[in-house]
Design an enzyme around this catalytic site. Structure first.
Site, PDB file in Angstrom:
ATOM      1  N   HIS A  41       0.780  -1.327   0.067  1.00 44.45           N
ATOM      2  CA  HIS A  41      -0.084  -0.030  -0.153  1.00 44.45           C
ATOM      3  C   HIS A  41       0.878   1.343  -0.055  1.00 44.45           C
ATOM      4  O   HIS A  41       0.614   2.370  -0.569  1.00 44.45           O
ATOM      5  CB  HIS A  41      -0.925   0.118   1.207  1.00 44.45           C
ATOM      6  CG  HIS A  41      -1.798  -0.948   1.290  1.00 44.45           C
ATOM      7  ND1 HIS A  41      -1.862  -1.992   2.337  1.00 44.45           N
ATOM      8  CD2 HIS A  41      -3.173  -1.270   0.531  1.00 44.45           C
ATOM      9  CE1 HIS A  41      -2.973  -2.870   2.194  1.00 44.45           C
ATOM     10  NE2 HIS A  41      -3.625  -2.470   1.106  1.00 44.45           N
ATOM     11  N   GLY A 151      -3.225  -1.133  -7.126  1.00 43.70           N
ATOM     12  CA  GLY A 151      -2.211  -2.195  -7.407  1.00 43.70           C
ATOM     13  C   GLY A 151      -2.619  -3.153  -8.542  1.00 43.70           C
ATOM     14  O   GLY A 151      -3.753  -3.657  -8.634  1.00 43.70           O
ATOM     15  N   ASP A 154      -4.180  -6.869  -7.678  1.00 35.28           N
ATOM     16  CA  ASP A 154      -5.730  -7.309  -8.124  1.00 35.28           C
ATOM     17  C   ASP A 154      -5.946  -6.875  -9.606  1.00 35.28           C
ATOM     18  O   ASP A 154      -6.559  -5.980 -10.059  1.00 35.28           O
ATOM     19  CB  ASP A 154      -6.624  -6.553  -7.130  1.00 35.28           C
ATOM     20  CG  ASP A 154      -6.426  -6.933  -5.702  1.00 35.28           C
ATOM     21  OD1 ASP A 154      -7.009  -8.029  -5.435  1.00 35.28           O
ATOM     22  OD2 ASP A 154      -5.858  -6.011  -5.026  1.00 35.28           O
ATOM     23  N   SER A 189       0.175  -8.879   0.904  1.00 37.17           N
ATOM     24  CA  SER A 189      -1.313  -8.838   0.950  1.00 37.17           C
ATOM     25  C   SER A 189      -1.956  -8.881   2.557  1.00 37.17           C
ATOM     26  O   SER A 189      -1.019  -9.669   3.145  1.00 37.17           O
ATOM     27  CB  SER A 189      -2.093 -10.310   0.431  1.00 37.17           C
ATOM     28  OG  SER A 189      -3.219 -10.077   0.647  1.00 37.17           O
ATOM     29  N   SER A 190      -2.786  -8.126   2.767  1.00 37.50           N
ATOM     30  CA  SER A 190      -3.266  -7.976   4.156  1.00 37.50           C
ATOM     31  C   SER A 190      -3.813  -9.442   4.647  1.00 37.50           C
ATOM     32  O   SER A 190      -3.652  -9.644   5.924  1.00 37.50           O
ATOM     33  CB  SER A 190      -4.313  -7.152   4.245  1.00 37.50           C
ATOM     34  OG  SER A 190      -4.099  -5.738   3.727  1.00 37.50           O
TER      35      SER A 190
END
Length: 285
Positions: A41, A151, A154, A189-190
């Site tokens: 991010h 991003g 995705d 990734s979260s």
């Protein structure tokens, strides 16, 4: 939290803030996120900083893109940590509305994109893209940015947003941000926090397989053979494959034979209960 980075809760307050910047002739970028911010991010925010004078980062876990059986309630929420990361990372405002600000009780509208949504993620998660396009359309209208950064992890979502912006004439430039990876290749990734130690050790093999497939395609191995070998490798590594596809980079239409145009290898896999997605570009020589 201090007053160094504005924490904005309502669309009215966001518009007022952005209007003040615009009066000074400043260009505005938006980076939409669901929070649980990581270096991926922050790389998007750094990119946005190069493109605009002011950067708004939205943090909102969007309920309309989750199915009832998915992880909406357990999705990581780390607002205070996110605020500190944004304060240090170059944002000019954090927009963190609550659910009722975005979806009041009488909310009755959905924004849907056809075509590019009806494959890959759109098959596995049929509810997903209308939730994404609805929230992104609302964020665009609430912030009115000049530029928005999304991003490439995705990748299908990026194409869907581009299509929505083109079709609805949003005066916004959509800029893709490259995938940021851990040193072992795993896409940031979260949801990586869900992986246990064994799964985290296996997870980088997803990118390794996709990268090898992309290299094979550039070397003119045919799509069908490349897919079969990639599927076998992923299953052999212990992944449950949701989909593994080689698609045109612009349309996401399936490809056959030798790839002559820009393409993407795209995959979604399950590792235990965790679903991971990734993709790798194919650029024929």
């Amino acid at each position: 939290m201090s007053n160094r980075l504005p924490l904005i809760r309502t669309a009215g307050e966001l518009r007022k803030t952005v209007a003040g910047w615009r009066k000074r002739g400043e260009k505005v970028a938006l980076v939409p996120t669901m929070g649980a911010l990581h270096e991926g991010h922050l790389s998007l925010i750094r990119l946005a900083r190069k493109l605009a004078d002011r950067v708004v980062v939205s943090v909102f876990v969007n309920p309309t893109q989750f199915a009832p059986h998915e992880d909406y309630n357990s999705y990581p929420r780390t607002e205070e940590q996110d605020w500190h990361k944004l304060a240090a990372g170059g944002a000019d405002a954090m927009y963190a509305p609550n659910v009722h600000e975005i979806y009041p009780p009488d909310f009755a509208t959905r924004v849907e994109v056809a075509g590019v949504t009806q494959t890959l993620e759109g098959i596995s998660r049929p509810h997903f893209f209308s939730g994404v396009t609805t929230i992104v359309a609302k964020l665009f209208l609430q912030c009115l940015p000049d530029v928005a950064v999304f991003g490439e992890k995705d990748y299908q979502q990026l194409l869907v947003i581009k299509r929505m912006v083109k079709d609805l004439n949003f005066p916004i430039v959509i800029v893709p941000g490259p995938i940021l990876r851990e040193p072992d290749g795993l896409a940031m990734s979260s949801r990586n926090v869900y992986l246990d130690a064994r799964e985290r050790g296996l997870a980088p093999q997803l990118h390794a397989v996709l990268a090898d497939m992309a290299s094979d395609l550039v070397a003119e191995r045919e799509v069908e053979e490349t897919l079969a070998q990639g599927q076998a490798r992923l299953e052999g590594a212990g992944f449950r494959v949701d989909y593994l596809e080689i698609r045109d980079a612009e349309t996401l239409l399936p490809l056959e034979g030798v790839v002559r145009q820009p393409a993407r290898v795209l995959a979604a896999i399950y590792l235990g209960r965790v679903r991971l997605i990734d993709n790798v570009a194919v650029i024929p020589e």
